[in-house]
Design a protein around this motif. Structure first.
Motif, PDB file in Angstrom:
ATOM      1  N   ASN A 162      -2.486 -14.925  19.864  1.00  0.00           N
ATOM      2  CA  ASN A 162      -2.833 -16.334  19.923  1.00  0.00           C
ATOM      3  C   ASN A 162      -2.087 -17.125  21.249  1.00  0.00           C
ATOM      4  N   GLU A 163      -2.587 -16.873  22.139  1.00  0.00           N
ATOM      5  CA  GLU A 163      -2.115 -17.215  23.623  1.00  0.00           C
ATOM      6  C   GLU A 163      -1.952 -18.960  23.719  1.00  0.00           C
ATOM      7  N   ARG A 164      -2.881 -19.771  22.895  1.00  0.00           N
ATOM      8  CA  ARG A 164      -2.650 -21.246  22.893  1.00  0.00           C
ATOM      9  C   ARG A 164      -1.717 -21.533  22.219  1.00  0.00           C
ATOM     10  N   ALA A 165      -1.133 -20.968  21.246  1.00  0.00           N
ATOM     11  CA  ALA A 165       0.144 -21.478  20.499  1.00  0.00           C
ATOM     12  C   ALA A 165       1.211 -20.734  21.313  1.00  0.00           C
ATOM     13  N   GLN A 166       1.224 -19.888  21.956  1.00  0.00           N
ATOM     14  CA  GLN A 166       2.403 -19.241  22.798  1.00  0.00           C
ATOM     15  C   GLN A 166       2.853 -20.359  23.781  1.00  0.00           C
ATOM     16  N   ARG A 167       1.629 -20.734  24.574  1.00  0.00           N
ATOM     17  CA  ARG A 167       1.723 -21.781  25.475  1.00  0.00           C
ATOM     18  C   ARG A 167       2.399 -23.088  25.257  1.00  0.00           C
ATOM     19  N   PHE A 168       1.928 -23.323  23.920  1.00  0.00           N
ATOM     20  CA  PHE A 168       2.438 -24.660  23.186  1.00  0.00           C
ATOM     21  C   PHE A 168       3.895 -24.531  22.907  1.00  0.00           C
ATOM     22  N   TYR A 169       4.497 -23.330  22.537  1.00  0.00           N
ATOM     23  CA  TYR A 169       5.732 -22.949  22.301  1.00  0.00           C
ATOM     24  C   TYR A 169       6.664 -22.734  23.432  1.00  0.00           C
ATOM     25  N   ALA A 170       6.135 -22.150  24.432  1.00  0.00           N
ATOM     26  CA  ALA A 170       6.776 -22.263  25.784  1.00  0.00           C
ATOM     27  C   ALA A 170       7.158 -23.618  26.264  1.00  0.00           C
ATOM     28  N   LYS A 171       6.114 -24.484  26.185  1.00  0.00           N
ATOM     29  CA  LYS A 171       6.186 -25.856  26.813  1.00  0.00           C
ATOM     30  C   LYS A 171       7.059 -26.532  25.822  1.00  0.00           C
ATOM     31  N   SER A 172       7.255 -26.001  24.662  1.00  0.00           N
ATOM     32  CA  SER A 172       8.351 -26.781  23.936  1.00  0.00           C
ATOM     33  C   SER A 172       9.734 -26.172  23.957  1.00  0.00           C
ATOM     34  N   GLY A 173       9.953 -25.225  25.012  1.00  0.00           N
ATOM     35  CA  GLY A 173      11.464 -24.739  25.248  1.00  0.00           C
ATOM     36  C   GLY A 173      11.532 -23.388  24.480  1.00  0.00           C
ATOM     37  N   PHE A 174      10.539 -22.779  23.847  1.00  0.00           N
ATOM     38  CA  PHE A 174      10.783 -21.614  23.238  1.00  0.00           C
ATOM     39  C   PHE A 174      10.381 -20.453  24.123  1.00  0.00           C
ATOM     40  N   GLU A 175      11.231 -19.249  23.812  1.00  0.00           N
ATOM     41  CA  GLU A 175      10.934 -18.180  24.969  1.00  0.00           C
ATOM     42  C   GLU A 175      10.916 -16.706  24.002  1.00  0.00           C
ATOM     43  N   ARG A 176      10.116 -15.912  24.184  1.00  0.00           N
ATOM     44  CA  ARG A 176       9.989 -14.556  23.418  1.00  0.00           C
ATOM     45  C   ARG A 176      11.322 -13.709  23.480  1.00  0.00           C
ATOM     46  N   VAL A 177      11.462 -13.145  22.335  1.00  0.00           N
ATOM     47  CA  VAL A 177      12.881 -12.503  22.365  1.00  0.00           C
ATOM     48  C   VAL A 177      12.561 -11.267  21.761  1.00  0.00           C
ATOM     49  N   GLY A 178      11.368 -11.087  20.972  1.00  0.00           N
ATOM     50  CA  GLY A 178      11.216  -9.911  20.312  1.00  0.00           C
ATOM     51  C   GLY A 178       9.762  -9.810  19.568  1.00  0.00           C
ATOM     52  N   THR A 179       9.792  -8.843  18.754  1.00  0.00           N
ATOM     53  CA  THR A 179       8.532  -8.696  18.010  1.00  0.00           C
ATOM     54  C   THR A 179       8.798  -8.464  16.653  1.00  0.00           C
ATOM     55  N   LYS A 180       7.760  -8.885  15.581  1.00  0.00           N
ATOM     56  CA  LYS A 180       8.033  -8.411  14.187  1.00  0.00           C
ATOM     57  C   LYS A 180       6.392  -8.208  13.810  1.00  0.00           C
ATOM     58  N   GLN A 181       6.339  -7.719  12.388  1.00  0.00           N
ATOM     59  CA  GLN A 181       4.812  -7.712  12.019  1.00  0.00           C
ATOM     60  C   GLN A 181       4.913  -8.945  10.805  1.00  0.00           C
ATOM     61  N   PHE A 182       3.716  -9.185  10.479  1.00  0.00           N
ATOM     62  CA  PHE A 182       3.370 -10.276   9.376  1.00  0.00           C
ATOM     63  C   PHE A 182       2.146  -9.673   8.527  1.00  0.00           C
ATOM     64  N   LEU A 183       2.275  -9.940   7.417  1.00  0.00           N
ATOM     65  CA  LEU A 183       1.444  -9.262   6.554  1.00  0.00           C
ATOM     66  C   LEU A 183       0.486 -10.267   6.040  1.00  0.00           C
ATOM     67  N   VAL A 184      -0.838 -10.079   6.301  1.00  0.00           N
ATOM     68  CA  VAL A 184      -1.932 -11.149   5.965  1.00  0.00           C
ATOM     69  C   VAL A 184      -2.933 -10.209   5.127  1.00  0.00           C
ATOM     70  N   GLY A 185      -3.247 -10.578   3.889  1.00  0.00           N
ATOM     71  CA  GLY A 185      -4.268  -9.548   3.058  1.00  0.00           C
ATOM     72  C   GLY A 185      -4.045  -8.386   3.121  1.00  0.00           C
ATOM     73  N   GLY A 186      -2.768  -8.104   2.989  1.00  0.00           N
ATOM     74  CA  GLY A 186      -2.528  -6.275   2.803  1.00  0.00           C
ATOM     75  C   GLY A 186      -2.642  -6.002   4.158  1.00  0.00           C
ATOM     76  N   VAL A 187      -2.770  -6.224   5.317  1.00  0.00           N
ATOM     77  CA  VAL A 187      -2.669  -5.684   6.538  1.00  0.00           C
ATOM     78  C   VAL A 187      -1.778  -6.339   7.335  1.00  0.00           C
ATOM     79  N   LEU A 188      -0.927  -5.322   8.147  1.00  0.00           N
ATOM     80  CA  LEU A 188       0.346  -6.037   8.918  1.00  0.00           C
ATOM     81  C   LEU A 188      -0.378  -6.481  10.339  1.00  0.00           C
ATOM     82  N   GLU A 189      -0.020  -7.579  10.870  1.00  0.00           N
ATOM     83  CA  GLU A 189      -0.552  -8.061  11.994  1.00  0.00           C
ATOM     84  C   GLU A 189       0.814  -8.119  12.964  1.00  0.00           C
ATOM     85  N   ASP A 190       0.648  -8.031  14.399  1.00  0.00           N
ATOM     86  CA  ASP A 190       1.822  -8.015  15.060  1.00  0.00           C
ATOM     87  C   ASP A 190       2.165  -9.403  15.765  1.00  0.00           C
TER      88      ASP A 190
END
Length: 204
Positions: A162-190
Motif C-alpha cells: 500500500n504505497e499510497r498509505a505509506q506516502r501519507f504516513y511519511a508526510k505525517s511524520g512517520f518513518e519505517r522502523v520494522g516489519t510485522k505480519q497481519f492476519l486477514v481471512g486466515g492468511v498472513l500479510e506482510d
C-alpha cells in the motif's frame, strides 16, 4: 496481530479552479450512536486498502470478524481505545481508532523505539472524501489524542504493497522502523511498522 491502517482514497485537494470547493470535514469522538456508521464505513473502505492478491472472501471474512457493528460496540466500550469519526453535515466520511498501551506482538515491541506508546490501529476514509481534508483532520486529531494521553510516540502497521498509505504516513511524520505480519481471512500479510515521535503537551 490486531492492527492495520490504510488511506485508500486520494487525500490531495481538488485542483480544478472551476470546481466548487468540497465541504470541509469535521472530526469528533465517536459514541455508541455511531456504531452502525462506523461499521458501514469500515466495510466500504477496508478492501480498498488491501493488495490486489487478497481475495474478496478473505476481505469479507475480516470485515465480519473484526469490523462488525458488535465489534465496534466493544471498541467504543474499551477504555484503552479511542475512536474518531470524520463527517460532513452528519454524513460519515472516515474513522480512526487508537489503542493506548504496549503492543501485544513481539515483532512490534522489538521494532518501536518510543515508550509509552499508542497504536494508530485504523485510519480510513471513503473515496468520496477527496477534497474534504478528512484524512489530514483524522490524523491531526489522532496525534493530539495520543499526545494528551502522555504517549512519547505513535506506531502503526501498513501493508507493504500500500504505497499510497505509506506516502501519507511519511508526510505525517512517520518513518519505517520494522516489519510485522497481519492476519486477514486466515492468511498472513506482510506489513511495515511505522512510528513517529510526539511532542509532549505543555504542562499548565
Amino acid at each position: 496481530m490486531r492492527s492495520h491502517s490504510g488511506i485508500p482514497s486520494d487525500t490531495s485537494e481538488a485542483s480544478d479552479p472551476n470546481e466548487r470547493p468540497a465541504p470541509t470535514a469535521t472530526v469528533r469522538p465517536a459514541d455508541a450512536a455511531d456504531v452502525g456508521a462506523l461499521a458501514e464505513v469500515a466495510a466500504a473502505t477496508f478492501g480498498l486498502a488491501c493488495p490486489p492478491s487478497m481475495t474478496q472472501e478473505r476481505v469479507e471474512a475480516f470485515i465480519a470478524e473484526v469490523l462488525s457493528p458488535e465489534r465496534f460496540a466493544g471498541y467504543l466500550a474499551d477504555p484503552a481505545r479511542h475512536v474518531l469519526l470524520a463527517e460532513v453535515a452528519g454524513t460519515p466520511l472516515g474513522y480512526a481508532m487508537l489503542v493506548d498501551g504496549e503492543p501485544s506482538g513481539d515483532d512490534v515491541r522489538a521494532a518501536i523505539r518510543l515508550r509509552p506508546t499508542v497504536e494508530l490501529s485504523k485510519i480510513y476514509v471513503l473515496p468520496q472524501a477527496h477534497g474534504t481534508g478528512a484524512a489530514a483532520l483524522l490524523m491531526a486529531a489522532a496525534l493530539q489524542w495520543a499526545t494528551d494521553a502522555g504517549a512519547a510516540g505513535v506506531w502503526l502497521g501498513v501493508n507493504q504493497q500500500n504505497e499510497r498509505a505509506q506516502r501519507f504516513y511519511a508526510k505525517s511524520g512517520f518513518e519505517r522502523v520494522g516489519t510485522k505480519q497481519f492476519l486477514v481471512g486466515g492468511v498472513l500479510e506482510d506489513d511495515f511498522v511505522m512510528e513517529r515521535t510526539l511532542t509532549p503537551a505543555p504542562r499548565p
